[in-house]
Design an enzyme around this catalytic site. Structure first.
Site, PDB file in Angstrom:
ATOM      1  CG  ASP A 137     -11.849  29.124  32.927  1.00  0.00           C
ATOM      2  OD1 ASP A 137     -12.113  30.115  32.226  1.00  0.00           O
ATOM      3  OD2 ASP A 137     -10.490  28.515  32.693  1.00  0.00           O
ATOM      4  CE1 TYR A 184      -9.751  15.712  30.818  1.00  0.00           C
ATOM      5  CE2 TYR A 184      -7.460  14.853  30.667  1.00  0.00           C
ATOM      6  CZ  TYR A 184      -8.772  14.943  30.290  1.00  0.00           C
ATOM      7  OH  TYR A 184      -9.283  14.317  28.988  1.00  0.00           O
ATOM      8  CG  HIS A 219     -10.947  26.084  23.649  1.00  0.00           C
ATOM      9  ND1 HIS A 219      -9.663  26.029  23.342  1.00  0.00           N
ATOM     10  CD2 HIS A 219     -11.283  25.839  24.898  1.00  0.00           C
ATOM     11  CE1 HIS A 219      -8.843  25.815  24.108  1.00  0.00           C
ATOM     12  NE2 HIS A 219      -9.825  25.303  25.171  1.00  0.00           N
ATOM     13  CD  GLU A 232      -9.987  31.453  29.720  1.00  0.00           C
ATOM     14  OE1 GLU A 232     -11.217  31.754  30.240  1.00  0.00           O
ATOM     15  OE2 GLU A 232      -9.627  30.531  29.775  1.00  0.00           O
ATOM     16  CD  GLU A 277      -7.060  27.801  28.624  1.00  0.00           C
ATOM     17  OE1 GLU A 277      -7.480  28.440  29.459  1.00  0.00           O
ATOM     18  OE2 GLU A 277      -7.187  26.523  28.119  1.00  0.00           O
ATOM     19  CD  GLN A 310      -5.320  21.655  30.438  1.00  0.00           C
ATOM     20  OE1 GLN A 310      -4.686  22.252  29.395  1.00  0.00           O
ATOM     21  NE2 GLN A 310      -6.641  21.696  29.987  1.00  0.00           N
TER      22      GLN A 310
HETATM   23 CA    CA Z   1      -9.402  28.703  30.727  1.00  0.00          CA
END
Ligand code: CA
Length: 424
Positions: free
Chosen positions: A134, A252, A141, A209, A207, A248
């Protein structure tokens, strides 16, 4: 030669107005018909085409194809044949379904085993994904998230404009459109608390994408140079990278995404080839300040004009369009992503999936996640039924659609759709 892309070609199969699947598209997917017959297929309009049956009946004569190449439950072996062979197959399909060609058109018994109504089929995962990466390639963003997580002064990390940032994700939790996703449980650090709690995620997000699928690459230790990277790009799908923002945010540091991401990602079922996307090339954003290192420098026409939309549909309610963006907003292009991915000698294989990262655009209506649309929950979105959303609620369905339209021809990806189920 991409004769399959001829915009003047018409098919003897009916194609509804504004269909994503005119004869110029010819994507590849895997479907199940009659509850037990699995085959690789393509699609024109709302008609699915069984390529295994076509092959068996001799419609690919003259193209060097293994006998069982379409009698598979993934397209990996087909991809491995290489782009020139895939190109021949696409061209042949266009030829057979051209309105001027009567070879199959007049064979009722052949049509019986080759053609299916798409509504009668179950679409399956089209590809076995051995490895999934990813990226994080939308400047808008990355800036928005950076502002929310770290403040305005540290929004874009010092490396961001020099390399396409990415991480290795979990390939086995990628599922196909139509499979529902369960809200994850995990550790959350409540605001102003001194220790975390165990809870269902309260900040469930999508998200927006797209992901590309690679062909076989080179051996471990060899790199794919940027000027040859396009030879290794097979096709693309829409990619919804589900994200639990509260999990997250707490987890993270310092190694990046983990349980806030690995509980699921959803893809659209039809893989649209880069050959079909050729007419929709466009200019990428300028990269002058700073200029990338030489191994990342690429021509300007390496972006794709693909219109993207996100809809939220509450349980029993109607679809609300909550975002519209475009693939061309990506700062780092696909060839830069692949060249960077392999510059250290990392190998890639047929069927690897590389997602773009959330594709946000310049204006608030172009933001590709609830995190950005609701600005971390501070600006709720109003839906048509009068309810509000900051993040996704149980029973909400998220639908993403993507298509290209250059005024002369429209092709598209269909949709990826999944519902969020309550936590367990
Ligand atoms: Ca992503």
């Amino acid at each position: 030669m991409l004769t399959a892309n001829d915009p003047s070609r018409k098919s003897w199969i009916n194609v509804p107005a504004n269909s994503d699947f005119p004869i110029q598209n010819i994507p590849f997917g895997v479907f199940m018909a009659n509850d037990d017959h699995i085959s690789i297929g393509t699609r024109i309009g709302d008609t699915a085409i069984d390529l295994a049956a076509m092959h068996q009946l001799g419609y690919f004569e003259g193209i060097s194809l293994p006998e069982d190449v379409f009698l598979q439950d993934t397209i990996n072996d087909f991809i491995t044949l290489g782009k020139p062979t895939v190109r021949q197959v696409r061209n042949r399909i266009a030829e057979v379904f051209d309105v001027k060609n009567e070879s199959l058109q007049k064979q009722a018994d052949h049509k019986e085993v080759i053609l299916f109504a798409v509504e009668d089929l179950q679409m399956l995962m089209p590809v076995f994904i051995q490895d999934y990466t990813d990226f994080y390639s939308s400047r808008e963003h990355a800036t928005n998230v950076g502002v929310m997580f770290r403040g305005k002064d540290n929004a874009l990390m010092p490396n961001w404009l020099h390399l396409p940032v990415g991480y290795h994700g979990r390939s086995s939790s990628i599922v196909v459109s139509g499979e529902n996703i369960r809200r994850p449980m995990g550790q959350i650090m409540p605001k102003d608390a001194d220790k975390p709690i165990f809870s269902a995620s309260k900040r469930m997000d999508f998200e927006l994408e797209m992901a590309f699928i690679t062909t076989d690459g080179k051996s471990l230790g060899e790199r794919i140079n940027i000027d040859e990277a396009e030879d290794y790009l097979f096709g693309m799908v829409i990619f919804n990278d589900w994200s639990a923002r509260d999990l997250q945010k707490w987890e993270y540091v310092p190694l990046g995404p983990f349980l806030g991401k690995n509980f699921g990602s959803s893809i659209s079922p039809w893989v649209v080839t880069f050959d079909a996307l050729e007419p929709y090339r466009t200019e990428r954003p300028a990269q002058n300040n700073p200029e990338p290192l030489p191994y990342l420098q690429c021509p300007t026409n390496t972006a794709y004009d693909i219109k993207l939309e996100v809809f939220l549909q509450p349980e029993g309610g109607e679809e609300n369009r909550i975002s519209e963006s475009n693939h061309k907003y990506l700062y780092w292009t696909l060839v830069q992503q692949l060249a960077h991915h392999t510059v250290n000698g990392c190998n890639i294989n047929a069927g690897d999936m590389m997602a773009s990262g959330t594709i946000s655009g310049p204006n608030p209506e172009n933001y590709g996640s609830m995190l950005e649309l609701s600005w971390s929950g501070t600006k709720p979105l109003k839906l048509s039924d009068g309810s509000e959303r900051t993040f996704i609620e149980d029973g909400d369905t998220i639908i993403m659609r993507a298509y290209c339209d250059n005024g002369e021809q429209r092709i598209g990806f269909g949709e990826v759709r999944s519902k969020i189920l309550p936590a367990q």
